[in-house]
Write an enzyme that holds these catalytic residues in place. Structure first.
Site, PDB file in Angstrom:
ATOM      1  N   ASN A  13      72.032  -9.327  -5.089  1.00 47.20           N
ATOM      2  CA  ASN A  13      71.828  -9.114  -3.651  1.00 47.20           C
ATOM      3  C   ASN A  13      70.350  -8.791  -3.439  1.00 47.20           C
ATOM      4  OD1 ASN A  13      71.880  -8.352  -0.967  1.00 47.20           O
ATOM      5  ND2 ASN A  13      72.890  -6.385  -1.346  1.00 47.20           N
ATOM      6  N   TRP A  14      69.623  -9.779  -2.938  1.00 48.92           N
ATOM      7  CA  TRP A  14      68.168  -9.605  -2.786  1.00 48.92           C
ATOM      8  C   TRP A  14      67.804  -8.692  -1.617  1.00 48.92           C
ATOM      9  CZ3 TRP A  14      65.787 -15.227  -3.284  1.00 48.92           C
ATOM     10  CH2 TRP A  14      65.813 -15.607  -4.630  1.00 48.92           C
ATOM     11  N   LYS A  15      68.733  -8.477  -0.685  1.00 47.73           N
ATOM     12  CA  LYS A  15      68.426  -7.730   0.536  1.00 47.73           C
ATOM     13  C   LYS A  15      67.255  -8.410   1.266  1.00 47.73           C
ATOM     14  CE  LYS A  15      70.398  -3.819  -1.786  1.00 47.73           C
ATOM     15  NZ  LYS A  15      70.561  -2.381  -1.914  1.00 47.73           N
ATOM     16  N   HIS A  99      78.268  -4.727   3.689  1.00 49.17           N
ATOM     17  CA  HIS A  99      77.410  -3.930   2.797  1.00 49.17           C
ATOM     18  C   HIS A  99      77.127  -2.585   3.468  1.00 49.17           C
ATOM     19  CE1 HIS A  99      74.000  -2.518   0.498  1.00 49.17           C
ATOM     20  NE2 HIS A  99      74.414  -3.330  -0.460  1.00 49.17           N
ATOM     21  N   GLU A 101      74.558  -0.901   3.750  1.00 48.14           N
ATOM     22  CA  GLU A 101      73.339  -0.874   4.572  1.00 48.14           C
ATOM     23  C   GLU A 101      73.619  -1.446   5.957  1.00 48.14           C
ATOM     24  OE1 GLU A 101      70.802  -2.822   1.748  1.00 48.14           O
ATOM     25  OE2 GLU A 101      70.898  -1.049   0.465  1.00 48.14           O
ATOM     26  N   GLU A 171      81.189  -0.255  -4.091  1.00 48.00           N
ATOM     27  CA  GLU A 171      79.824   0.250  -4.189  1.00 48.00           C
ATOM     28  C   GLU A 171      79.763   1.682  -3.655  1.00 48.00           C
ATOM     29  OE1 GLU A 171      76.828  -3.213  -4.419  1.00 48.00           O
ATOM     30  OE2 GLU A 171      77.095  -2.693  -2.322  1.00 48.00           O
ATOM     31  N   GLY A 177      70.769   1.933  -5.077  1.00 50.23           N
ATOM     32  CA  GLY A 177      69.313   2.081  -5.026  1.00 50.23           C
ATOM     33  C   GLY A 177      68.815   3.450  -5.462  1.00 50.23           C
ATOM     34  N   SER A 216      73.195   0.576  -8.712  1.00 47.20           N
ATOM     35  CA  SER A 216      72.311   0.883  -9.844  1.00 47.20           C
ATOM     36  C   SER A 216      72.736   0.216 -11.155  1.00 47.20           C
ATOM     37  CB  SER A 216      72.176   2.397 -10.035  1.00 47.20           C
ATOM     38  OG  SER A 216      71.544   2.967  -8.895  1.00 47.20           O
TER      39      SER A 216
HETATM   40  P1  PGA Z   1      71.271  -1.479  -6.360  1.00 46.19           P
HETATM   41  O1  PGA Z   1      71.943  -2.107  -5.055  1.00 46.19           O
HETATM   42  O2  PGA Z   1      71.733  -2.320  -7.542  1.00 46.19           O
HETATM   43  O3  PGA Z   1      69.793  -1.575  -6.121  1.00 46.19           O
HETATM   44  O4  PGA Z   1      71.759  -0.076  -6.472  1.00 46.19           O
HETATM   45  C1  PGA Z   1      73.267  -2.565  -5.069  1.00 46.19           C
HETATM   46  C2  PGA Z   1      73.649  -3.126  -3.727  1.00 46.19           C
HETATM   47  O5  PGA Z   1      73.146  -2.638  -2.701  1.00 46.19           O
HETATM   48  O6  PGA Z   1      74.453  -4.070  -3.640  1.00 46.19           O
END
Ligand code: PGA
Length: 267
Positions: A13-15, A99, A101, A171, A177, A216
């Site tokens: 997932n590049w965001k 997600h 976010e 998640e 993150g 992570s």
């Molecule tokens: P991360 O993000 O691996 O940087 O913790 C995971 C995600 O948001 O899907």
């Protein structure tokens, strides 16, 4: 006990990272590193502006290209939004939905997700539905309640026979993150619980549905997480931004994908 083969999925997932030029450099570095890896599906969830270039560059390879969001309606007066049929026309394979976010910063609700998941399936997109608890919810022993609510509401309109076409990503929000990965026990317990929730709807689907861990994931911890009975892959944020660590996580998933599942206990 039924013996079911679930092919692991490693999804990056590049965001909101990578211009088209940066994405091109990345895919050229990634493809040779994953071309010989068998027994694992590989997806990159990229910004809308990178979709066409990534689909062209990944065509014929093992890498599938996903979007990171979509609107539930096929078209309409929704400024700034993109629909499932628009993504399908580009040959996009799937889409990340819900997600944390998007839930936390952009007001994504379970009500909208209850429409988005079936809309993605109807358009021929593979949805990756994200669920997970906050740190406070975990501390308050509220994890199961949160997961039950998200799974129940977000998948309410998906018929039992299509449940296994959804990929679920567990998640924990406190692990995203932060470098604070869930312990193997926490990941296995939550994912087995999610599988049991799917079994409450449809036992056959629960044996086939792929449930990923995200939060992570790094090359250093991937093998341990991916070896867990109920973990069928990973949704990878930060460690997917460079081809080398992402390819190492893909390699960690490339193992005989035989998983024995029986009905997990429902709590
Ligand atoms: P991360 O993000 O691996 O940087 O913790 C995971 C995600 O948001 O899907």
């Amino acid at each position: 006990m039924t013996l079911i083969r679930r092919t692991p999925l490693i999804a990056g997932n590049w965001k909101m990272y990578k211009t088209e030029e940066q994405a091109e450099d990345y895919i050229q570095a990634l493809l040779p590193r994953v071309s010989a890896t068998a027994g694992v599906d590989v997806a990159l969830c990229v910004p809308f502006t990178d979709l066409r270039a990534m689909i062209d560059s990944a065509r014929g390879s093992r890498v599938e290209v996903y979007a990171q969001n979509m609107h539930e309606e096929p078209e309409g007066a929704f400024t700034g939004e993109v629909s499932a049929p628009m993504l399908r026309e580009l040959d996009v394979r799937g889409v990340v939905l819900g997600h944390s976010e998007r839930r936390g910063m952009f007001g994504e609700t379970d009500k909208a997700l209850a429409l988005k998941v079936p809309a993605a399936l109807a358009a021929g997109l593979a949805p990756i539905l994200c669920v997970g608890e906050t740190e406070q919810e975990r501390d308050n022993d509220d994890t199961d309640r949160k997961l039950r609510q998200q799974i129940k509401e977000d998948l309410a309109a998906v018929p039992g026979e299509r449940l296994a076409d959804v990929v679920i990503a567990y998640e924990p929000i406190w692990a995203i993150g932060t470098g604070r990965v869930a312990t193997p026990e926490q990941a296995q317990e939550a994912i087995a619980f999610i599988r049991a929730l799917v079994a409450d709807r449809d036992e056959h689907a629960a044996e086939r549905v792929r449930i990923l861990y995200g939060g992570s994931v790094k090359p250093e911890n991937a093998a341990e997480l991916l070896a867990l009975t109920d973990v069928d892959g990973a949704l990878v944020g930060g460690a997917s931004l460079e081809a080398e660590p992402f390819a190492a996580i893909v390699a960690a998933a490339a193992r005989p994908s035989t998983t024995a599942t029986g009905p997990s206990p429902t709590r």
